[in-house]
Design an enzyme around this catalytic site. Structure first.
Site, PDB file in Angstrom:
ATOM      1  N   GLU A   1      17.752  15.512   0.541  1.00 36.06           N
ATOM      2  CA  GLU A   1      16.613  16.162   1.494  1.00 36.06           C
ATOM      3  C   GLU A   1      16.721  16.057   3.013  1.00 36.06           C
ATOM      4  O   GLU A   1      16.317  16.789   3.871  1.00 36.06           O
ATOM      5  CB  GLU A   1      15.247  15.569   0.804  1.00 36.06           C
ATOM      6  CG  GLU A   1      14.955  15.763  -0.562  1.00 36.06           C
ATOM      7  CD  GLU A   1      13.364  15.610  -0.832  1.00 36.06           C
ATOM      8  OE1 GLU A   1      12.799  14.641  -0.568  1.00 36.06           O
ATOM      9  OE2 GLU A   1      12.935  16.688  -1.387  1.00 36.06           O
TER      10      GLU A   1
ATOM     11  N   ALA B   1       0.765  -1.028   0.131  1.00 34.86           N
ATOM     12  CA  ALA B   1       0.092  -0.035   0.111  1.00 34.86           C
ATOM     13  C   ALA B   1       0.801   1.243  -0.059  1.00 34.86           C
ATOM     14  O   ALA B   1       0.794   2.170   0.799  1.00 34.86           O
ATOM     15  CB  ALA B   1      -0.954  -0.032   0.944  1.00 34.86           C
TER      16      ALA B   1
ATOM     17  N   ALA C   1       8.156   8.401  -6.884  1.00 36.94           N
ATOM     18  CA  ALA C   1       6.739   8.418  -6.392  1.00 36.94           C
ATOM     19  C   ALA C   1       5.952   8.910  -7.436  1.00 36.94           C
ATOM     20  O   ALA C   1       4.600   8.253  -8.040  1.00 36.94           O
ATOM     21  CB  ALA C   1       6.342   9.178  -5.112  1.00 36.94           C
ATOM     22  N   GLN C   2       6.294   9.989  -8.299  1.00 31.65           N
ATOM     23  CA  GLN C   2       5.186  10.433  -9.423  1.00 31.65           C
ATOM     24  C   GLN C   2       5.324   9.456 -10.485  1.00 31.65           C
ATOM     25  O   GLN C   2       4.162   9.403 -11.038  1.00 31.65           O
ATOM     26  CB  GLN C   2       6.206  11.711 -10.003  1.00 31.65           C
ATOM     27  CG  GLN C   2       5.486  12.570 -10.812  1.00 31.65           C
ATOM     28  CD  GLN C   2       6.698  13.669 -11.472  1.00 31.65           C
ATOM     29  OE1 GLN C   2       6.168  14.140 -12.598  1.00 31.65           O
ATOM     30  NE2 GLN C   2       7.641  13.849 -10.955  1.00 31.65           N
TER      31      GLN C   2
ATOM     32  N   ASN D   1      -0.998  -5.316   2.861  1.00 41.99           N
ATOM     33  CA  ASN D   1       0.111  -4.724   3.446  1.00 41.99           C
ATOM     34  C   ASN D   1       0.582  -5.032   4.689  1.00 41.99           C
ATOM     35  O   ASN D   1      -0.154  -5.274   5.511  1.00 41.99           O
ATOM     36  CB  ASN D   1      -0.358  -2.981   3.362  1.00 41.99           C
ATOM     37  CG  ASN D   1       0.825  -1.988   3.508  1.00 41.99           C
ATOM     38  OD1 ASN D   1       1.678  -2.248   2.626  1.00 41.99           O
ATOM     39  ND2 ASN D   1       1.068  -1.172   4.374  1.00 41.99           N
ATOM     40  N   LYS D   2       1.796  -4.550   5.103  1.00 40.55           N
ATOM     41  CA  LYS D   2       2.270  -5.147   6.191  1.00 40.55           C
ATOM     42  C   LYS D   2       1.809  -4.222   7.507  1.00 40.55           C
ATOM     43  O   LYS D   2       2.193  -4.472   8.759  1.00 40.55           O
ATOM     44  CB  LYS D   2       3.904  -5.356   6.170  1.00 40.55           C
ATOM     45  CG  LYS D   2       4.765  -4.197   5.815  1.00 40.55           C
ATOM     46  CD  LYS D   2       6.073  -4.503   6.393  1.00 40.55           C
ATOM     47  CE  LYS D   2       7.080  -4.566   5.487  1.00 40.55           C
ATOM     48  NZ  LYS D   2       8.464  -4.872   5.590  1.00 40.55           N
TER      49      LYS D   2
HETATM   50  C1  FAD Z   1      13.279  10.012   1.923  1.00 39.93           C
HETATM   51  C2  FAD Z   1      12.680   9.892   0.624  1.00 39.93           C
HETATM   52  C3  FAD Z   1      12.409  10.939  -0.339  1.00 39.93           C
HETATM   53  C4  FAD Z   1      11.767  10.903  -1.524  1.00 39.93           C
HETATM   54  N1  FAD Z   1      11.400  11.917  -1.962  1.00 39.93           N
HETATM   55  C5  FAD Z   1      10.767  11.786  -3.355  1.00 39.93           C
HETATM   56  C6  FAD Z   1      10.290  12.990  -4.003  1.00 39.93           C
HETATM   57  O1  FAD Z   1      10.423  14.081  -3.384  1.00 39.93           O
HETATM   58  N2  FAD Z   1       9.731  12.641  -5.255  1.00 39.93           N
HETATM   59  C7  FAD Z   1       9.512  11.457  -5.607  1.00 39.93           C
HETATM   60  O2  FAD Z   1       8.905  11.299  -6.894  1.00 39.93           O
HETATM   61  N3  FAD Z   1      10.033  10.356  -5.303  1.00 39.93           N
HETATM   62  C8  FAD Z   1      10.657  10.565  -3.918  1.00 39.93           C
HETATM   63  N4  FAD Z   1      11.125   9.303  -3.394  1.00 39.93           N
HETATM   64  C9  FAD Z   1      10.973   8.113  -3.955  1.00 39.93           C
HETATM   65  C10 FAD Z   1       9.514   7.619  -3.752  1.00 39.93           C
HETATM   66  O3  FAD Z   1       9.205   7.608  -2.436  1.00 39.93           O
HETATM   67  C11 FAD Z   1       9.627   6.134  -4.150  1.00 39.93           C
HETATM   68  O4  FAD Z   1      10.021   5.803  -5.733  1.00 39.93           O
HETATM   69  C12 FAD Z   1       8.169   5.445  -4.126  1.00 39.93           C
HETATM   70  O5  FAD Z   1       7.700   5.573  -2.689  1.00 39.93           O
HETATM   71  C13 FAD Z   1       7.946   4.024  -4.748  1.00 39.93           C
HETATM   72  O6  FAD Z   1       6.852   3.822  -4.703  1.00 39.93           O
HETATM   73  P1  FAD Z   1       6.041   2.369  -4.534  1.00 39.93           P
HETATM   74  O7  FAD Z   1       4.690   2.256  -4.249  1.00 39.93           O
HETATM   75  O8  FAD Z   1       6.875   1.488  -5.397  1.00 39.93           O
HETATM   76  O9  FAD Z   1       6.837   1.835  -3.088  1.00 39.93           O
HETATM   77  P2  FAD Z   1       6.477   2.459  -1.371  1.00 39.93           P
HETATM   78  O10 FAD Z   1       5.932   3.874  -1.431  1.00 39.93           O
HETATM   79  O11 FAD Z   1       7.856   2.294  -0.941  1.00 39.93           O
HETATM   80  O12 FAD Z   1       5.492   1.537  -0.922  1.00 39.93           O
HETATM   81  C14 FAD Z   1       5.710  -0.188  -0.595  1.00 39.93           C
HETATM   82  C15 FAD Z   1       4.730  -0.616   0.280  1.00 39.93           C
HETATM   83  O13 FAD Z   1       4.837  -2.251   0.372  1.00 39.93           O
HETATM   84  C16 FAD Z   1       4.700  -2.263   1.777  1.00 39.93           C
HETATM   85  N5  FAD Z   1       5.614  -3.519   1.900  1.00 39.93           N
HETATM   86  C17 FAD Z   1       6.804  -3.876   1.593  1.00 39.93           C
HETATM   87  N6  FAD Z   1       6.967  -5.023   1.962  1.00 39.93           N
HETATM   88  C18 FAD Z   1       5.996  -5.552   2.247  1.00 39.93           C
HETATM   89  C19 FAD Z   1       5.618  -7.133   2.558  1.00 39.93           C
HETATM   90  N7  FAD Z   1       6.634  -8.011   2.580  1.00 39.93           N
HETATM   91  N8  FAD Z   1       4.468  -7.237   2.921  1.00 39.93           N
HETATM   92  C20 FAD Z   1       3.319  -6.462   2.869  1.00 39.93           C
HETATM   93  N9  FAD Z   1       3.694  -5.108   2.533  1.00 39.93           N
HETATM   94  C21 FAD Z   1       4.735  -4.750   2.404  1.00 39.93           C
HETATM   95  C22 FAD Z   1       5.356  -1.257   2.648  1.00 39.93           C
HETATM   96  O14 FAD Z   1       4.907  -1.091   3.757  1.00 39.93           O
HETATM   97  C23 FAD Z   1       5.015  -0.023   1.787  1.00 39.93           C
HETATM   98  O15 FAD Z   1       3.454   0.283   2.073  1.00 39.93           O
HETATM   99  C24 FAD Z   1      11.763   9.484  -1.981  1.00 39.93           C
HETATM  100  C25 FAD Z   1      12.283   8.381  -1.331  1.00 39.93           C
HETATM  101  C26 FAD Z   1      12.504   8.480   0.202  1.00 39.93           C
HETATM  102  C27 FAD Z   1      12.957   7.343   0.683  1.00 39.93           C
END
Ligand code: FAD
Length: 404
Positions: free
Chosen positions: A172, A13, A317-318, A39-40
């Site tokens: 950041e 999530a 994230a975008q 989600n965990k």
């Molecule tokens: C400090 C920081 C600042 C950032 N700033 C920016 C920014 O300004 N702009 C930007 O575009 N990007 C930024 N990023 C990058 C961005 O956050 C990531 O690219 C984005 O979060 C990826 O999204 P996602 O959905 O793939 O994963 P995530 O958002 O990391 O979500 C993964 C989810 O999976 C869940 N999960 C993981 N393992 C398990 C499991 N085994 N079982 C169940 N659930 C699980 C986690 O709890 C989490 O909720 C930043 C990253 C960090 C760390």
């Protein structure tokens, strides 16, 4: 369609998972398709705000949102559990407390720390990876201040913070530390000059990929607030109380060591046997896994090529949010027919926060913005996501422009 409902299971999530669920519920009829989100934690968190949680500049609860507050739990079955294995041939997902089967799977399990085999990094360095891990960094830093204040002859290195990596997360985080440390100094009656914040980066530059003018601005802004940079310097080893750097093997003692220098896809995608490129699944343009048209892989777990540049898209994230739109459309298309969409990134710009009221970046057609203007834009980007996820109510509760 006849018989029992089709099952769409979304893992994770984060940005990719939450937006996929949002879009899937809008596009698929409840009477024919069952949607499950796993989600965990029972909350979704703003990964892009974790550096603020880690520095202590925002409260932990500001960065997280209860999943049941933003998804329709009558329409989506939420399973609060941890994924331990994906069995792609059997089309099942093993959880810590059960098993799920699926017809379509969306994987958005995000990233984990990559340490490139640097000795001691895994054991001794913190990482900004989740709410819990970020909260530990905040508490650890404050504990060092409390210890320093209370010991008779305190070791000055207690107040040295070493940040490994000067990419987006590292920069950041340094910006937030530049704001937070003076507050802690005041709280514990410690002169600011007793605290060192050192960034160690293997490359000769901070923020690779950013325009030279922007990164010069960022570096000057941080240096002016007491951040030291050691660029072109490799971390060779991390010890419990020190970091060994450079060819001369200089040992810098530190009370807090935070690694921001590398992330990799959640190891579960590799363990599932998907073909990987640099640890991520090399999905096709429709975001499906090779050989498994029923599996969509998004966000930081996916290696998606940008055909214009010939390079993969960065983990942001975008991008994860935009991929969710394509994924939902394509799941619907696979069930009901139509034309599959290919992912094309609509770049709305990138802004890096430098803490307080400072930031820098580019927007829309590459326009450079700095300072307060950039900070406002950064907040607009954050609030736009909250709006997409939970409408104006969520912006008012958690947004950066909320009136309280
Ligand atoms: C400090 C920081 C600042 C950032 N700033 C920016 C920014 O300004 N702009 C930007 O575009 N990007 C930024 N990023 C990058 C961005 O956050 C990531 O690219 C984005 O979060 C990826 O999204 P996602 O959905 O793939 O994963 P995530 O958002 O990391 O979500 C993964 C989810 O999976 C869940 N999960 C993981 N393992 C398990 C499991 N085994 N079982 C169940 N659930 C699980 C986690 O709890 C989490 O909720 C930043 C990253 C960090 C760390």
């Amino acid at each position: 369609m006849s018989g029992s409902k089709l099952k769409v299971v979304v893992l994770g999530a984060g940005y990719a998972g939450m937006m996929s669920v949002k879009r899937l519920t809008q596009q698929l009829p409840a009477e024919e398709v069952e949607i499950t989100l796993v989600n965990k934690h029972n909350y979704h968190y703003q990964t892009t705000w974790l550096h603020e949680v880690a520095a202590g500049t925002i409260d932990v609860n500001r960065s997280r949102i209860m999943i049941s507050d933003v998804i329709n739990t009558k329409r989506v079955q939420f399973v609060h559990d941890t994924v331990v294995k994906i069995n792609k041939e059997e089309k099942t997902v093993q959880l810590e407390n059960g098993e799920l089967s699926y017809d379509y799977l969306v994987i958005g399990l995000g990233f984990e720390k990559a340490t490139f085999g640097i000795p001691g990094m895994d054991k001794h360095a913190f990482s900004i990876q989740s709410v819990d891990k970020s909260r530990m960094i905040r508490d650890h830093i404050e504990y060092q201040f409390a210890r320093y204040r209370n010991e008779k002859n305190p070791d000055p290195s207690m107040l040295t913070i070493i940040v490994g990596g000067a990419g987006f997360t590292g920069i950041e985080f340094l910006g937030e530390l530049a704001e937070r440390i003076p507050q802690l100094c005041k709280k514990y009656d410690i002169p600011r000059q007793d605290v060192r914040i050192i960034d160690v980066e293997a490359m000769d530059t901070i923020l690779p990929g950013f325009d030279d003018e922007l990164l010069a601005y960022a570096k000057e802004s941080l240096e002016a607030r007491g951040i030291e940079f050691k660029l072109g310097t490799m971390i060779k080893e991390v010890k419990s109380d020190a970091v060994v750097v450079g060819e001369e093997q200089e040992e810098i003692k530190a009370g807090t060591i935070v690694w921001t220098g590398g992330v990799q896809a959640n190891r579960l995608v590799g363990e599932a046997g998907f073909e990987l490129t640099k640890g991520k699944v090399n999905v096709d343009a429709t975001l499906r896994a090779p050989g498994h048209d029923e599996v969509f892989i998004l966000g930081d777990c996916a290696w998606v090529m940008n055909n214009e540049t010939g390079k993969p898209y960065p983990p942001t994230a975008q991008i994860a949010i935009q991929e969710a739109d394509v994924c939902a459309h394509n799941v619907k298309t696979m069930i009901y027919g139509g034309t599959l969409k290919e992912f094309q990134f609509d770049d709305k710009g990138t802004v890096a926060s430098l803490g307080g009221s400072d930031a820098m970046g580019t927007v829309f057609d590459g326009n450079k913005i700095y300072g307060m203007q950039a900070k406002v834009m950064k907040n607009v980007i954050d609030d736009r996501y909250l709006f997409l996820l939970g409408g104006p109510k969520l912006v008012l509760r958690k947004g950066k422009f909320r009136p309280f």
